[in-house]
Design an enzyme around this catalytic site. Structure first.
Site, PDB file in Angstrom:
ATOM      1  N   GLY A   1      -1.458 -31.133  18.164  1.00 56.51           N
ATOM      2  CA  GLY A   1      -1.858 -32.373  18.810  1.00 56.51           C
ATOM      3  C   GLY A   1      -2.864 -33.109  17.954  1.00 56.51           C
ATOM      4  O   GLY A   1      -3.151 -32.718  16.818  1.00 56.51           O
ATOM      5  N   HIS A   2      -3.407 -34.174  18.510  1.00 58.22           N
ATOM      6  CA  HIS A   2      -4.359 -35.010  17.778  1.00 58.22           C
ATOM      7  C   HIS A   2      -5.799 -34.786  18.228  1.00 58.22           C
ATOM      8  O   HIS A   2      -6.675 -35.592  17.917  1.00 58.22           O
ATOM      9  CB  HIS A   2      -3.988 -36.486  17.924  1.00 58.22           C
TER      10      HIS A   2
END
Length: 398
Positions: A245-246
């Site tokens: 994810g970020h």
């Protein structure tokens, strides 16, 4: 005083028992099983109307109500559960089965949410799997087609209060997995989010609300694990594992000139594994009256994270409407404490603050980040504050 005749005594006892049992029966929660209302368990027959009917009955109940979804797969089109005229502020949606979205994204092409609650009070969603079947839309977006819709968020709450989401699993959302917008007093626990690391725009949990708690959750997705939007206040995040994810992002902020700020956010006891970012604050590089203040990142473990600690006030996707402009968002009173682990890039700490509105009251304490078993680097501009304890890498502007 004379004694009551025996039959009068028994009549009185009977009346008391009748009143007691009547009161108890009124307090017993009612259960509406969607299968009894016509829902099919095969995952291919549209069961939307059965869920709508269950909601109408639960809303109309004057006692606590449970909408029960048994084992099985239930295909649903987009559905709105509106609580504006509800008589009931104690509704539980208990899910043992799997809710399945249409695989063809055109079926719900022009809607923002797949499962959407609005104007509700006292709703709990417990358990179950929400399968967004987003792969088709991701393929469209990756190919760069102009006719791809934004996609529907899997589970959304808006203009609601006293909400619980517990034990829910969201897989392969078309867009965001969970969206909490303009709500108050929301508790999210034991949530598991799963989507491929390259699935576009699949934020795990997006928050724009007051008084939200996120606990004991595992999020693996293609965008921010948790994103914090304008107007968020009093947010507590603890015991979360993020990756892929970020990362956890406050922002993006400052897209609009007039915009509500973000304040009182705590992120504690979080692990990031192989994410693009760790703890991030980002704002658009253009004028705005927004702000971000009283933010705490504490007890954080980074494992091969590309940007473990980052403030980016030059956010300008596709270089449209904002290049070479300074962000108007004021960032202040941000604490980074007990953050350690490994960076996947040489620059482990980056503070790129606004030239017109520098970051101030940035506090860094006990940070130890390495890059390939060596000392990492930092980058710092327009940031002011203090550092104490072991700080690796050293941060020149503090």
């Amino acid at each position: 005083m004379s004694k009551l005749p025996i039959f009068m005594t028994w009549l009185l006892i009977f009346a008391i028992l009748l009143i007691t049992f009547s009161t108890l029966s009124l307090a017993i929660p009612v259960i509406f099983n969607v299968a009894d209302l016509g829902a099919r368990l095969d995952g291919t027959t549209d069961s939307t109307q059965a869920f709508v009917n269950a909601w109408a009955r639960a809303c109309g109940s004057t006692v606590a109500a449970t909408i029960y979804v048994p084992m099985g797969r239930f295909l649903l089109r987009n559905v709105v559960f509106n609580g504006k005229d509800c008589k009931n502020n104690n509704i539980v949606v208990r899910i043992d089965g799997t809710l399945v979205a249409p695989a063809d994204y055109n079926v719900i092409r022009n809607v923002n949410h797949w499962i959407f609650f609005k104007h509700v009070d006292g709703v709990s969603v417990l358990g179950g799997v929400f399968d967004g079947q987003g792969a088709g839309l991701w393929t469209c977006k990756r190919a760069g087609h102009n006719d791809c819709p934004n996609g529907a968020t899997t589970l959304g709450f808006s203009k609601s209060k006293n909400i619980t989401i517990n034990g829910v699993t969201s897989v392969n959302s078309k867009r965001y997995h969970i969206n909490i917008d303009n709500c108050k007093n929301v508790e999210i626990q034991r949530v598991r989010v799963t989507a491929p690391g390259d699935s576009p725009n699949t934020d795990g949990i997006h928050i724009q609300s007051d008084g939200v708690t996120i606990l004991n959750s595992i999020i693996a997705t293609g965008d921010d694990c948790i994103s914090v939007g304008p107007g968020t206040t009093n947010l507590w995040i603890q015991n979360v594992i993020c990756g892929p994810g970020h990362g956890i992002s406050v922002g993006s902020l400052g897209k609009k000139l007039q915009e509500a700020g973000v304040e009182n956010v705590t992120v504690k006891s979080v692990t990031f594994r192989g994410t693009k970012n760790g703890v991030r604050i980002k704002s658009w590089g253009r004028p705005s009256n927004g702000f971000s203040r009283n933010i705490v990142f504490q007890h954080v473990l980074m494992i091969d994270v590309q940007n473990p600690i980052i403030i980016d006030q030059n956010y300008c996707p596709d270089s449209k409407n904002c290049p070479h402009k300074a962000s108007g968002v004021q960032i202040s009173d941000v604490t980074y404490k007990d953050i350690h682990g490994t960076s996947a890039s040489e620059v482990a700490v980056k503070f790129a603050c606004s030239s017109k509105h520098p970051c101030f009251e940035i506090t860094v304490e006990d940070v130890n980040l390495t890059y390939k078993n060596q000392q990492a680097q930092s980058s710092c501009s327009n940031a002011f504050g203090s550092a104490s304890g072991l700080i690796l890498p050293a941060i020149s502007c503090l």
